[in-house]
Design an enzyme around this catalytic site. Structure first.
Site, PDB file in Angstrom:
ATOM      1  N   LYS A 203      10.472   2.232   5.318  1.00  0.00           N
ATOM      2  CA  LYS A 203      10.038   1.403   6.784  1.00  0.00           C
ATOM      3  C   LYS A 203      11.632   1.105   7.460  1.00  0.00           C
ATOM      4  CE  LYS A 203       5.570   0.129   6.249  1.00  0.00           C
ATOM      5  NZ  LYS A 203       4.578  -1.058   6.244  1.00  0.00           N
TER       6      LYS A 203
ATOM      7  N   ASP B 249       2.491  -1.882  12.736  1.00  0.00           N
ATOM      8  CA  ASP B 249       2.036  -2.945  11.633  1.00  0.00           C
ATOM      9  C   ASP B 249       1.619  -4.214  12.422  1.00  0.00           C
ATOM     10  OD1 ASP B 249       1.669  -1.364   9.358  1.00  0.00           O
ATOM     11  OD2 ASP B 249       3.667  -1.861   8.673  1.00  0.00           O
TER      12      ASP B 249
HETATM   13  P1  NAP Z   1       7.134  -4.612  -0.338  1.00  0.00           P
HETATM   14  O1  NAP Z   1       8.095  -4.353   0.722  1.00  0.00           O
HETATM   15  O2  NAP Z   1       7.161  -4.353  -1.589  1.00  0.00           O
HETATM   16  O3  NAP Z   1       7.103  -6.480  -0.134  1.00  0.00           O
HETATM   17  C1  NAP Z   1       6.500  -7.089  -1.133  1.00  0.00           C
HETATM   18  C2  NAP Z   1       7.294  -8.388  -1.322  1.00  0.00           C
HETATM   19  O4  NAP Z   1       6.386  -9.279  -2.189  1.00  0.00           O
HETATM   20  C3  NAP Z   1       8.451  -8.077  -2.091  1.00  0.00           C
HETATM   21  O5  NAP Z   1       9.424  -8.664  -1.673  1.00  0.00           O
HETATM   22  C4  NAP Z   1       8.191  -8.589  -3.447  1.00  0.00           C
HETATM   23  O6  NAP Z   1       9.428  -8.778  -4.215  1.00  0.00           O
HETATM   24  C5  NAP Z   1       7.300  -9.779  -3.238  1.00  0.00           C
HETATM   25  N1  NAP Z   1       6.601 -10.313  -4.273  1.00  0.00           N
HETATM   26  C6  NAP Z   1       5.812  -9.649  -5.483  1.00  0.00           C
HETATM   27  N2  NAP Z   1       5.068 -10.490  -5.878  1.00  0.00           N
HETATM   28  C7  NAP Z   1       5.411 -11.711  -5.357  1.00  0.00           C
HETATM   29  C8  NAP Z   1       4.759 -12.833  -5.693  1.00  0.00           C
HETATM   30  N3  NAP Z   1       3.987 -12.988  -6.817  1.00  0.00           N
HETATM   31  N4  NAP Z   1       5.155 -13.940  -4.963  1.00  0.00           N
HETATM   32  C9  NAP Z   1       6.094 -13.822  -3.951  1.00  0.00           C
HETATM   33  N5  NAP Z   1       6.706 -12.581  -3.777  1.00  0.00           N
HETATM   34  C10 NAP Z   1       6.278 -11.398  -4.351  1.00  0.00           C
HETATM   35  O7  NAP Z   1       5.848  -4.346   0.108  1.00  0.00           O
HETATM   36  P2  NAP Z   1       5.089  -4.294   1.803  1.00  0.00           P
HETATM   37  O8  NAP Z   1       5.296  -2.858   2.365  1.00  0.00           O
HETATM   38  O9  NAP Z   1       5.572  -5.543   2.395  1.00  0.00           O
HETATM   39  O10 NAP Z   1       3.535  -4.375   1.296  1.00  0.00           O
HETATM   40  C11 NAP Z   1       3.159  -5.587   0.840  1.00  0.00           C
HETATM   41  C12 NAP Z   1       1.604  -5.557   0.636  1.00  0.00           C
HETATM   42  O11 NAP Z   1       0.958  -5.398   1.957  1.00  0.00           O
HETATM   43  C13 NAP Z   1       1.009  -4.220  -0.163  1.00  0.00           C
HETATM   44  O12 NAP Z   1      -0.021  -4.382  -0.985  1.00  0.00           O
HETATM   45  C14 NAP Z   1       0.703  -3.353   0.941  1.00  0.00           C
HETATM   46  O13 NAP Z   1      -0.232  -2.483   0.443  1.00  0.00           O
HETATM   47  C15 NAP Z   1       0.136  -4.174   2.100  1.00  0.00           C
HETATM   48  N6  NAP Z   1       0.137  -3.614   3.394  1.00  0.00           N
HETATM   49  C16 NAP Z   1      -1.095  -3.612   4.079  1.00  0.00           C
HETATM   50  C17 NAP Z   1      -0.970  -3.277   5.507  1.00  0.00           C
HETATM   51  C18 NAP Z   1      -2.242  -3.036   6.170  1.00  0.00           C
HETATM   52  O14 NAP Z   1      -2.250  -2.370   7.166  1.00  0.00           O
HETATM   53  N7  NAP Z   1      -3.320  -3.387   5.814  1.00  0.00           N
HETATM   54  C19 NAP Z   1       0.315  -2.652   6.039  1.00  0.00           C
HETATM   55  C20 NAP Z   1       1.347  -2.653   5.273  1.00  0.00           C
HETATM   56  C21 NAP Z   1       1.360  -3.279   4.204  1.00  0.00           C
HETATM   57  P3  NAP Z   1       9.977  -7.801  -5.171  1.00  0.00           P
HETATM   58  O15 NAP Z   1      10.376  -6.658  -4.375  1.00  0.00           O
HETATM   59  O16 NAP Z   1      11.083  -8.246  -5.869  1.00  0.00           O
HETATM   60  O17 NAP Z   1       8.673  -7.244  -6.127  1.00  0.00           O
END
Ligand code: NAP
Length: 265
Positions: A64, A100
């Protein structure tokens, strides 16, 4: 036939083709939506090729931010957020948007208005960026940001403060800020698997609203339900961002119910 797609990695289980292809069919639009799973090391080469072939696309994890370098015009909100999940070709130029943020705030506001409320966001990746900017734009009182990587949380804090200096943003070292928060948001993938909790259950107090971006009943949401709290999963947000992407591409917004029915079926 117009060509649309989702670019990301890994994306095999994405619901996006189902949502968009159902809406194209329902609205008699001659178009199709495909998945392009791209290995991060092949991103540049594959994107350059797809920019010539496609009419519009969504971008998801982990591209993204990287996609911004390949687009000609970035919409104001996507620029602030620093991430784009939707691109559209207009008069030969590629425009980038962030739908989003729109999908999230629409879904949240169906349950609760975040104005003047304190929000605790767990996870500071791509999705959290869109979420926290949408919250700031909607005049929340205070934002706590918690990530395993505190530097990531610090970067996001700085970015929000640059555009919304009136909103206090704190990098949380632990979960104690939840005690003073009215909304808890899980923006990590923690909870995709059974037994995984992004927040210890004891922090779920009786005045908390819980929003999990993952689109299923996660252990966090089960715990919220058990305690009688209001909550939602990420499905409405997913559909909301898809509706807005579809509107940008075609000029028509498909009904929420059409997309929801497709998922339920
Ligand atoms: P991302 O860029 O990988 O961000 C997730 C973040 O959370 C990363 O910085 C990660 O750190 C951190 N993290 C992981 N485990 C953690 C914990 N236990 N405590 C605190 N921080 C933690 O992913 P994203 O794109 O933002 O997506 C995140 C979630 O949202 C996913 O499950 C995705 O499917 C969901 N999502 C849903 C929608 C929707 O429309 N419903 C849209 C977008 C995303 P590390 O990188 O160090 O692991």
């Amino acid at each position: 036939m117009k060509k649309f797609a989702l670019l990301g990695y890994p994306i095999k289980h994405s619901l996006s083709p189902l949502l968009h292809n159902t809406a194209f069919k329902e609205l008699n639009i001659d178009a199709n939506y495909k998945l392009y799973e791209i290995l991060p090391e092949n991103f540049e080469k594959e994107v350059k090729k797809l920019l010539k072939e496609l009419d519009g696309f969504n971008i998801t994890i982990p591209f993204k931010e990287r996609i911004l370098n390949f687009l000609d015009v970035i919409d104001g909100e996507a620029q602030k957020i620093g991430a784009s999940n939707c691109a559209c070709k207009k008069n030969g130029k590629w425009h980038g948007y962030n739908t989003d943020a729109i999908g999230f705030i629409k879904a949240l506001k169906e349950d609760i208005n975040p104005k003047n409320l304190t929000v605790f966001v767990v996870g500071c990746g791509g999705a959290a960026k869109a979420v926290s900017f949408a919250l700031a734009k909607n005049n929340v009182k205070k934002i706590f940001l918690k990530d395993i990587d505190t530097q990531k949380a610090g970067k996001l804090k700085k970015r929000i403060e640059k555009f919304y200096p009136q909103i206090p943003v704190f990098v949380a070292e632990d979960f104690s800020g939840i005690k003073n928060s009215q909304i808890l948001i899980n923006a990590t993938p923690v909870g995709m698997k059974e037994g995984e909790m992004p927040v210890p259950a004891e922090f779920l107090h009786k005045d908390l609203y819980v929003f999990d971006l993952i689109y299923k009943k996660t252990p966090l949401l089960k715990e919220a339900q058990k305690r009688g709290l209001k909550f939602q999963d990420g499905l409405k947000m997913l559909i909301g961002q898809a509706q807005e992407s579809f509107r940008i591409w075609t000029g028509v917004e498909p009904a929420f119910e059409i997309m929801l029915e497709a998922v339920n079926r």
